[in-house]
Design an enzyme around this catalytic site. Sequence first.
Site, PDB file in Angstrom:
ATOM      1  N   ASP A  20      57.964 -35.781   9.818  1.00 57.88           N
ATOM      2  CA  ASP A  20      57.048 -34.991  10.645  1.00 57.88           C
ATOM      3  C   ASP A  20      57.316 -35.286  12.126  1.00 57.88           C
ATOM      4  OD1 ASP A  20      55.844 -34.101   8.332  1.00 57.88           O
ATOM      5  OD2 ASP A  20      54.237 -35.593   8.403  1.00 57.88           O
TER       6      ASP A  20
HETATM    7  N1  URA Z   1      55.298 -38.334   4.526  1.00 61.98           N
HETATM    8  C1  URA Z   1      54.588 -37.767   5.530  1.00 61.98           C
HETATM    9  O1  URA Z   1      53.411 -37.504   5.380  1.00 61.98           O
HETATM   10  N2  URA Z   1      55.226 -37.519   6.683  1.00 61.98           N
HETATM   11  C2  URA Z   1      56.525 -37.808   6.901  1.00 61.98           C
HETATM   12  O2  URA Z   1      57.042 -37.563   7.984  1.00 61.98           O
HETATM   13  C3  URA Z   1      57.243 -38.395   5.845  1.00 61.98           C
HETATM   14  C4  URA Z   1      56.610 -38.646   4.668  1.00 61.98           C
END
Ligand code: URA
Length: 240
Positions: A102
């Site tokens: 993310d």
């Molecule tokens: N899980 C999440 O919620 N975000 C990420 O970036 C990676 C795994």
Amino acid sequence: MKIRVDKLLANLGYGTRNEIHKLIRQGAVTIDGEIIRNISAHTDADVQTVCVYDEPVDYREEYYFMLNKPAGYLSVTESDEPNVLDLIAEKIKGLFPCGRLDKDTEGLLLITTDGKLAHELLSPKYRIEKEYEAVLRDPLKAEQKQKIEAGIRYDSETVYRPCVIRELSENTVRVIVTEGKYHEVKNMFSAAGNEVMHLKRIRMKDLILDGSLAPGEYRELTEEEIEALRRPSPVLKQEV
Ligand code: URA
């Protein structure tokens, strides 16, 4: 491996094919010290040295970089917003992030040209382990831990696979997951009534984030690290 010199230089970001042909015609390109003039010349870059204006070209068949992704960057190859490739100085054709973190997630991201390896690391068939460090809003309750570890339902369509949680302190945990679903760690804790405030990936398969890399810094993988990532993972017989 034999490769056309113009292709090799184009892959490394030396310009368009036309620009590279110009360089070759100008006599700027040498193979083992010999100027080449033929735009379709080939080289065996594993054993020969290609130079542009006397500077040796640093060629690999595939490229592998470990990036400590900072928050604020998208894990895509093209975007109007800052993306992880903006952080890689080498403008090598075909580089892409292996998987997605993310925008606000930090930590280990493999940036590579090796599509075959990336496919294996991301394929649900192999259930590659990914380990995250998460700072939670509230101290983790035993029942939340148990629910998440058992495999928690997020919504009508999404149930997360069982995972392993290790508590580092009241609010900080290590989580090992084997899926690669969008927002999975955040969603798992939110389904249990908690919230991830900060998330950092620290491992993928045997590749561990190099602690000497500050957010935004990267380095090439060592041969040993590449070998470890390539080591076959057992194929799981049944898919959930
Ligand atoms: N899980 C999440 O919620 N975000 C990420 O970036 C990676 C795994």
